[in-house]
Write an enzyme that holds these catalytic residues in place. Structure first.
Site, PDB file in Angstrom:
ATOM      1  N   ASP A  47     -14.115  -6.568  -2.801  1.00  0.00           N
ATOM      2  CA  ASP A  47     -12.927  -6.845  -2.764  1.00  0.00           C
ATOM      3  C   ASP A  47     -12.526  -7.847  -3.896  1.00  0.00           C
ATOM      4  O   ASP A  47     -13.214  -8.551  -4.330  1.00  0.00           O
ATOM      5  CB  ASP A  47     -12.590  -7.589  -1.546  1.00  0.00           C
ATOM      6  N   ASN A  81      -2.158  -0.342  -9.555  1.00  0.00           N
ATOM      7  CA  ASN A  81      -3.630  -0.797  -8.833  1.00  0.00           C
ATOM      8  C   ASN A  81      -3.903   0.491  -7.991  1.00  0.00           C
ATOM      9  O   ASN A  81      -5.213   0.910  -7.913  1.00  0.00           O
ATOM     10  CB  ASN A  81      -3.268  -1.831  -7.801  1.00  0.00           C
ATOM     11  N   THR A 108      -1.950   7.695   4.473  1.00  0.00           N
ATOM     12  CA  THR A 108      -0.872   7.526   5.496  1.00  0.00           C
ATOM     13  C   THR A 108      -0.220   8.550   6.208  1.00  0.00           C
ATOM     14  O   THR A 108       0.277   9.401   5.153  1.00  0.00           O
ATOM     15  CB  THR A 108      -0.063   6.230   5.007  1.00  0.00           C
ATOM     16  N   SER A 122       8.883   5.211   0.479  1.00  0.00           N
ATOM     17  CA  SER A 122       8.778   3.984  -0.385  1.00  0.00           C
ATOM     18  C   SER A 122       7.908   4.157  -1.465  1.00  0.00           C
ATOM     19  O   SER A 122       7.120   5.122  -1.587  1.00  0.00           O
ATOM     20  CB  SER A 122       8.115   2.626   0.528  1.00  0.00           C
ATOM     21  N   TYR A 136       5.064   2.370  -2.375  1.00  0.00           N
ATOM     22  CA  TYR A 136       3.986   2.555  -1.844  1.00  0.00           C
ATOM     23  C   TYR A 136       3.229   3.736  -1.283  1.00  0.00           C
ATOM     24  O   TYR A 136       2.501   4.234  -1.649  1.00  0.00           O
ATOM     25  CB  TYR A 136       3.612   1.413  -0.792  1.00  0.00           C
ATOM     26  N   HIS A 137       4.173   4.418  -0.513  1.00  0.00           N
ATOM     27  CA  HIS A 137       3.637   5.464   0.201  1.00  0.00           C
ATOM     28  C   HIS A 137       3.678   6.674  -0.731  1.00  0.00           C
ATOM     29  O   HIS A 137       2.896   7.738  -0.757  1.00  0.00           O
ATOM     30  CB  HIS A 137       4.846   5.979   1.441  1.00  0.00           C
ATOM     31  N   LYS A 143       0.334   6.759  -2.247  1.00  0.00           N
ATOM     32  CA  LYS A 143      -0.635   7.749  -1.615  1.00  0.00           C
ATOM     33  C   LYS A 143      -0.422   9.014  -1.652  1.00  0.00           C
ATOM     34  O   LYS A 143      -1.629   9.962  -1.738  1.00  0.00           O
ATOM     35  CB  LYS A 143      -0.285   7.389   0.188  1.00  0.00           C
ATOM     36  N   ARG A 153       5.082  -8.099  14.151  1.00  0.00           N
ATOM     37  CA  ARG A 153       6.209  -8.885  13.978  1.00  0.00           C
ATOM     38  C   ARG A 153       6.942  -9.212  15.612  1.00  0.00           C
ATOM     39  O   ARG A 153       7.167 -10.233  15.785  1.00  0.00           O
ATOM     40  CB  ARG A 153       7.166  -8.424  13.258  1.00  0.00           C
ATOM     41  N   THR A 195      13.512  -7.995  16.355  1.00  0.00           N
ATOM     42  CA  THR A 195      14.613  -7.238  15.586  1.00  0.00           C
ATOM     43  C   THR A 195      14.302  -5.767  15.292  1.00  0.00           C
ATOM     44  O   THR A 195      13.457  -5.462  14.452  1.00  0.00           O
ATOM     45  CB  THR A 195      14.447  -8.142  14.145  1.00  0.00           C
ATOM     46  N   TYR A 253      15.262  -2.507  13.447  1.00  0.00           N
ATOM     47  CA  TYR A 253      16.171  -2.041  12.060  1.00  0.00           C
ATOM     48  C   TYR A 253      16.858  -0.846  12.409  1.00  0.00           C
ATOM     49  O   TYR A 253      16.344   0.187  12.997  1.00  0.00           O
ATOM     50  CB  TYR A 253      15.147  -1.485  11.054  1.00  0.00           C
ATOM     51  N   GLU A 273      16.033   5.044   5.641  1.00  0.00           N
ATOM     52  CA  GLU A 273      15.094   5.775   6.336  1.00  0.00           C
ATOM     53  C   GLU A 273      16.218   6.494   7.474  1.00  0.00           C
ATOM     54  O   GLU A 273      17.128   5.888   7.837  1.00  0.00           O
ATOM     55  CB  GLU A 273      13.841   5.143   7.147  1.00  0.00           C
TER      56      GLU A 273
HETATM   57  N1  NAD Z   1      -3.296  -1.104   8.549  1.00  0.00           N
HETATM   58  C1  NAD Z   1      -2.430  -0.146   8.660  1.00  0.00           C
HETATM   59  O1  NAD Z   1      -1.538  -0.032   9.705  1.00  0.00           O
HETATM   60  C2  NAD Z   1      -2.596   1.174   7.728  1.00  0.00           C
HETATM   61  C3  NAD Z   1      -1.797   2.412   8.004  1.00  0.00           C
HETATM   62  C4  NAD Z   1      -2.073   3.416   7.102  1.00  0.00           C
HETATM   63  C5  NAD Z   1      -2.825   3.433   5.990  1.00  0.00           C
HETATM   64  N2  NAD Z   1      -3.296   2.182   5.828  1.00  0.00           N
HETATM   65  C6  NAD Z   1      -4.288   2.267   4.593  1.00  0.00           C
HETATM   66  O2  NAD Z   1      -5.430   1.697   4.888  1.00  0.00           O
HETATM   67  C7  NAD Z   1      -6.134   0.798   3.857  1.00  0.00           C
HETATM   68  C8  NAD Z   1      -6.451  -0.483   4.373  1.00  0.00           C
HETATM   69  O3  NAD Z   1      -5.188  -1.189   4.788  1.00  0.00           O
HETATM   70  P1  NAD Z   1      -5.225  -2.688   5.203  1.00  0.00           P
HETATM   71  O4  NAD Z   1      -4.186  -2.715   6.318  1.00  0.00           O
HETATM   72  O5  NAD Z   1      -6.733  -3.139   5.635  1.00  0.00           O
HETATM   73  O6  NAD Z   1      -4.839  -3.390   4.011  1.00  0.00           O
HETATM   74  P2  NAD Z   1      -5.402  -5.095   3.498  1.00  0.00           P
HETATM   75  O7  NAD Z   1      -4.533  -5.257   2.461  1.00  0.00           O
HETATM   76  O8  NAD Z   1      -5.452  -5.884   4.440  1.00  0.00           O
HETATM   77  O9  NAD Z   1      -6.766  -4.305   2.988  1.00  0.00           O
HETATM   78  C9  NAD Z   1      -6.891  -3.805   1.718  1.00  0.00           C
HETATM   79  C10 NAD Z   1      -7.994  -4.725   0.899  1.00  0.00           C
HETATM   80  O10 NAD Z   1      -8.108  -3.994  -0.628  1.00  0.00           O
HETATM   81  C11 NAD Z   1      -8.155  -4.996  -1.455  1.00  0.00           C
HETATM   82  N3  NAD Z   1      -7.882  -4.536  -2.673  1.00  0.00           N
HETATM   83  C12 NAD Z   1      -6.762  -3.930  -3.123  1.00  0.00           C
HETATM   84  N4  NAD Z   1      -6.891  -3.686  -4.462  1.00  0.00           N
HETATM   85  C13 NAD Z   1      -8.012  -3.730  -4.933  1.00  0.00           C
HETATM   86  C14 NAD Z   1      -8.700  -3.829  -5.895  1.00  0.00           C
HETATM   87  N5  NAD Z   1      -7.979  -3.318  -7.020  1.00  0.00           N
HETATM   88  N6  NAD Z   1      -9.958  -4.003  -6.102  1.00  0.00           N
HETATM   89  C15 NAD Z   1     -10.806  -4.667  -4.986  1.00  0.00           C
HETATM   90  N7  NAD Z   1      -9.995  -4.875  -4.102  1.00  0.00           N
HETATM   91  C16 NAD Z   1      -8.755  -4.480  -3.716  1.00  0.00           C
HETATM   92  C17 NAD Z   1      -7.115  -6.017  -0.944  1.00  0.00           C
HETATM   93  O11 NAD Z   1      -7.617  -7.480  -1.543  1.00  0.00           O
HETATM   94  C18 NAD Z   1      -7.403  -6.032   0.639  1.00  0.00           C
HETATM   95  O12 NAD Z   1      -8.549  -7.017   1.060  1.00  0.00           O
HETATM   96  C19 NAD Z   1      -5.021   0.705   2.789  1.00  0.00           C
HETATM   97  O13 NAD Z   1      -5.213   1.638   1.649  1.00  0.00           O
HETATM   98  C20 NAD Z   1      -3.816   0.981   3.555  1.00  0.00           C
HETATM   99  O14 NAD Z   1      -2.814   1.849   2.674  1.00  0.00           O
HETATM  100  C21 NAD Z   1      -3.332   0.981   6.600  1.00  0.00           C
END
Ligand code: NAD
Length: 382
Positions: A31, A118, A144, A179, A181-182, A185, A241, A253, A255, A328
């Site tokens: 990480d 990233n 996702t 979005s 972000y999505h 993915k 939230r 809240t 949306y 949305e």
């Molecule tokens: N949590 C959810 O509800 C959810 C739902 C759908 C998809 N996801 C996907 O699951 C994955 C994990 O989600 P999360 O909720 O644990 O997110 P999070 O942000 O808590 O964890 C992601 C981790 O990756 C690290 N990271 C990001 N870019 C990096 C890089 N370049 N090098 C090294 N480390 C890096 C961040 O520091 C973080 O600790 C993500 O890809 C997210 O899109 C999560």
């Protein structure tokens, strides 16, 4: 198995690391603390302070007796990633390392570019590390459900058979994310599909819904091992939230109309799904896609559930609709297939009142740490 977890400090990465280590696998986490850095810069810090990865790994070893190796660095940097990858030579890499906040990615040019660079660069660097050093390594990639958007037809599990002018072919199910972000993915999925069909990679892409929960077998050993709990508008999901609003005495809240429907799952089920995917891997030249959620709810139904759980604890929970900061549909058809992981062995943990009450009790114990300024939405889609 030798399991490399990219994004091991995250909400999902840390409990996944403990889970694999506790079942006897050799685990390394990477990480670069991107989430912690963004949280500090946007005043979106988690409710509970989490020790850094080295301290968590030491603590876990002293309590549970299982070792987790830690490397701090950027997975998007091929020099760093290749050095780690080629010395560890994982059988499975679990790819969580992305910027996962939709609101952050919609905040402005800098945030959109960071998310875009990233996320795509990490996926690309991981693909090439596998190709160069361990071509039979299985990648478990977190996608996702948001990749599909909310189409007016049933959402299939990754693929769709199309018949056009008398001829048939199987394609990736159409994707139309809501979005930036999505959308990264969606681009990840396309990139993976190219490298699977052209170079023979083996990949499982998990289309996951929003995850809720803090409790896992290993996290319950000590509060300092708990996953991050964000309740702000950047990293906090709607469930978190609502839970914090209920405890803070602020109306939940919703949306807009609140008819937005999504598939949700318990953190314990994410651990099961990822474990099942890793131990029953995709074949060579296969992009295997599962829709990873267990129950569908509208936002109004979530608000009702949190209100009921909160009221049973003596909280006086109100619900209020506010202008939707996102673009949305607020009332729409939604029916997503999700049988693949159940067929693989998933035993779902539903969102019962008991589960919500357990989470509320943890929030109540930390009520003095709630900063209500973090909860209301600060980012608008346009
Ligand atoms: N949590 C959810 O509800 C959810 C739902 C759908 C998809 N996801 C996907 O699951 C994955 C994990 O989600 P999360 O909720 O644990 O997110 P999070 O942000 O808590 O964890 C992601 C981790 O990756 C690290 N990271 C990001 N870019 C990096 C890089 N370049 N090098 C090294 N480390 C890096 C961040 O520091 C973080 O600790 C993500 O890809 C997210 O899109 C999560």
């Amino acid at each position: 198995m030798r399991v490399l977890i990219c994004g091991g400090d995250g909400y999902l990465g840390w409990p996944t690391a403990m889970d694999f280590a506790a079942t006897g696998h050799e685990v390394m986490v990477i990480d670069n603390y991107l989430r912690r850095t963004i949280a500090r810069s946007t005043r979106s810090e988690a409710l509970l302070e989490a020790p850094n990865l080295d301290d968590r790994a030491e603590l876990f070893q002293s309590i549970a007796g299982h070792r987790i190796e830690v490397r701090i660095g950027d997975c998007a940097d091929p020099t760093f990633l290749n050095a780690v990858f080629s010395s560890f030579l994982p059988d499975t890499v679990i790819h969580y390392a992305e910027q996962p906040s939709a609101p952050y990615s919609m905040r402005g040019f800098h945030e959109a570019r960071l998310t875009f660079d990233n996320n795509l660069r990490v996926t690309f660097a991981l693909i090439w590390a596998i190709l160069q050093f361990k071509p039979d390594c299985h990648m478990v990639k977190l996608g996702t459900m948001g990749e599909y958007g909310t189409p007016n037809i049933d959402i299939e599990e990754g693929w769709i058979d199309i018949e056009h002018k008398g001829r048939k072919e199987k394609f990736l199910f159409p994707r139309q994310a809501g979005s930036l972000y999505h959308t990264t993915k969606v681009l990840d999925t396309d990139l993976l599909w190219f490298y699977v069909r052209t170079y023979g990679l083996r990949v499982t892409d998990l289309m996951q819904g929003p995850v809720y929960g803090l409790s896992t077998d290993q996290a319950d050993l000590d509060d300092r091992l708990l996953p991050n709990f964000h309740y702000d508008d950047i990293f906090g999901t709607v469930v978190n939230r609502f839970l914090v609003q209920a405890v803070a005495g602020i109306p939940l809240t919703v949306y807009g109309k609140g008819g937005q429907t999504r598939g949700y799952l318990n953190l314990r089920d994410t651990l099961q799904c990822v474990y099942l995917a890793a131990t029953k891997p995709a074949k060579e030249r296969e992009l295997r896609i599962f829709n990873q959620f267990t129950e569908q709810f509208t936002v109004n139904q979530l608000a009702e559930r949190v209100s009921r759980a909160g009221n049973s604890l003596g909280l006086d929970v109100a619900v209020q609709s506010i202008a939707n900061p996102r673009k949305e549909l607020e009332d729409h058809y939604y029916n997503a297939q999700h049988s693949g992981l159940v067929e693989l062995g998933l035993k779902p943990h539903p969102m019962t009142d008991e589960v919500l009450i357990g989470m509320l009790e943890r929030v109540i114990a930390n009520k003095s740490r709630i900063d209500t300024k973090k909860i209301m939405q600060r980012v608008r889609w346009a």
